[in-house]
Design an enzyme around this catalytic site. Structure first.
Site, PDB file in Angstrom:
ATOM      1  NE  ARG A  45      -4.033  -2.003   1.999  1.00 20.70           N
ATOM      2  CZ  ARG A  45      -4.492  -2.872   2.886  1.00 20.70           C
ATOM      3  NH1 ARG A  45      -3.971  -2.911   4.096  1.00 20.70           N
ATOM      4  NH2 ARG A  45      -5.474  -3.680   2.587  1.00 20.70           N
ATOM      5  CE  LYS A 102       1.662 -14.291  16.044  1.00 19.15           C
ATOM      6  NZ  LYS A 102       2.930 -13.796  16.328  1.00 19.15           N
ATOM      7  CD  GLU A 126       7.966 -24.897   9.627  1.00 20.73           C
ATOM      8  OE1 GLU A 126       7.774 -25.916   8.973  1.00 20.73           O
ATOM      9  OE2 GLU A 126       7.950 -24.889  10.879  1.00 20.73           O
ATOM     10  CD  GLU A 186       2.673 -10.600  18.049  1.00 21.45           C
ATOM     11  OE1 GLU A 186       1.870 -10.371  17.145  1.00 21.45           O
ATOM     12  OE2 GLU A 186       3.744 -11.193  17.846  1.00 21.45           O
ATOM     13  CE  LYS A 201       4.039 -17.392  18.158  1.00 16.65           C
ATOM     14  NZ  LYS A 201       5.043 -16.644  18.947  1.00 16.65           N
ATOM     15  N   GLY A 298      11.274 -12.287  14.857  1.00 13.53           N
ATOM     16  CA  GLY A 298      12.249 -11.456  14.151  1.00 13.53           C
ATOM     17  C   GLY A 298      12.244 -11.716  12.663  1.00 13.53           C
TER      18      GLY A 298
END
Ligand code: HSE
Length: 422
Positions: A45, A102, A126, A186, A201, A298
């Site tokens: 964007r 996730k 993954e 987060e 998770k 990271g």
């Protein structure tokens, strides 16, 4: 397949990390895997001053990416609802999908995977759990011959970073700020410290190992905000440390899913994983316990996991997926309140005669056994900490016991943490 044509959707930290890693490690990727892919278009964007996309085509409307001649969409826009829409549209357009998201897999995984099966494409994720530390394909493929009975570990780097620092005597708030500065946390850090991120998770891992639903039907989630750094001192005196554990376990066909702080043995493998690292212990029938640890957050670690999915797609994209098994068996979930745990209690009590007796007789009346009870050095002239380790008792009785302990005239404050059985 000669070349896998990739479109990246999103142009933030993770996407630019992927772009850089694909370009900088192109030779290594080719040498290690034999896979060959090219980034054809980026859905961004806005520009990102951190990364120059060179001559790669840019689409400002991220959905317009789907009209391009690409084999795979790498969804890196984050969030849940727009990401879900983008993924489902990509699938309908017969594009494979790779995502590190996730939250979208946790909330909409079953719908997304069903749609992918219906349209004969693959969705790989993954990096959604522990970033590049390999666990998804490990569970789905390498361990396919095994019956997994338990997966447990620290799946949130920020919480592990904070708790490891508290273990060394640092304060919660200062360490959280550091985690934010380092970019582990987060955007809304309550997801980290209140346990949601780890829950996302382990929910995904449980769906792979045990066929539980996405989103899961039942879950007990607690964060790390009620832990005091003095708890580490008392726990360590008894041979434990404190970690935020995410656990998926199957017992007699019933699945328990929980994410909460727990005392674990100081000598265990998980206890020794400090800092932002993620670590898991997987109990299998054929190869026993497996330990995995690595960076779970990271740019670089996430890029590693995304590239592993692209490599995987490169070699499997022409495979007919129409007969792919739906491993959803939706096993019954254990009622958390029916589970049994040993507990650590910190009880701040008045330093007066009879205080121990009032605590022990309350426990006896509730039929809760005591493994150990120790009065520690005074906190002030009037109050002393009492450290209690109980025998296992039913979770349903825990809050009532806390209330009754607090109602004792001599008790001023309590904290309690479950002890994870080995
Ligand atoms: N905030 C997450 C963590 C990043 O601390 O583990 C990766 O999901």
């Amino acid at each position: 397949m000669k070349i896998l044509k990739v479109g990246i959707c999103g142009w933030g930290n993770v996407a630019t990390g992927l772009f850089r890693a694909v370009n900088e490690n192109a030779e290594a990727i080719k040498l290690n895997s034999g896979a060959n892919f090219s980034i054809e278009v980026i859905g961004a964007r806005r520009d990102n001053p951190e990364c120059d996309p060179g001559k790669t085509l840019i689409e400002r409307d991220i959905f317009a990416l789907l009209d391009h001649d690409i084999d795979v969409v790498v969804e890196l826009i984050g969030g849940v609802e727009v990401a879900r829409e983008l993924i489902l549209k990509a699938i309908k357009n017969k594009k494979h999908v790779v995502t590190a998201n996730k939250a979208v897999i946790y909330h909409h995984g079953d719908e997304i995977f069903q749609s992918a099966r219906d349209h004969g494409v693959r969705v790989l994720f993954e990096s959604s759990v522990c970033a590049g530390t390999p666990i998804i394909k490990l569970l789905k493929e390498e361990l396919a011959a095994n019956k997994v009975s338990k997966i447990s570990g620290m799946l949130n780097g920020t919480s592990n970073f904070i708790l490891s620092n508290m273990e060394e005597g640092e304060d919660f708030d200062a360490t959280l700020r550091l985690a934010q500065e380092e970019g582990y946390a987060e955007p809304d850090p309550t997801f980290d410290i209140e346990g949601m991120d780890a829950a996302h998770k382990i929910g995904i891992l449980s769906s792979l190992a045990f066929g539980t639903a996405l989103p899961p039907l039942d879950f007990h989630i607690e964060g790390i905000t009620k832990i005091d750094k003095s708890d580490f001192h008392y726990a360590m005196d008894m041979g434990y440390t404190i970690k935020h554990l995410a656990v998926a376990k199957i017992d007699n066909g019933m699945v328990e899913l929980r994410a909460h702080p727990a005392l674990i043995n100081l000598n265990s493998h998980l206890a020794n994983l400090k800092g932002v690292r993620n670590g898991m212990e997987i109990d299998t029938d054929l190869i026993g316990k497996i330990h995995i640890a690595g960076s779970g957050a990271g740019q670089e670690s996430t890029a590693s996991g995304l590239i592993s999915d692209l490599v995987h797609l490169y070699f499997s994209v022409d495979v007919d997926t129409s007969s792919a098994a739906n491993n959803k068996i939706n096993p019954p979930m254990s009622d958390f309140s029916e589970l049994f745990f040993q507990y650590y209690f910190y009880i701040e009590a008045l330093d007066i005669p009879g205080v121990m007796a009032s605590i022990t007789s309350l426990l006896a009346s509730r039929k809760v056994g005591i493994e150990s009870i120790v009065q520690k050095e005074e906190l002030s002239r009037e109050s002393v900490p009492i450290i209690l380790i109980t025998d296992p008792f039913k979770e349903a009785d825990h809050s009532l016991l806390c209330k009754e302990l607090l109602n004792l005239d001599s008790v001023r404050a309590i904290r309690s943490i479950r002890i994870e059985a080995e």
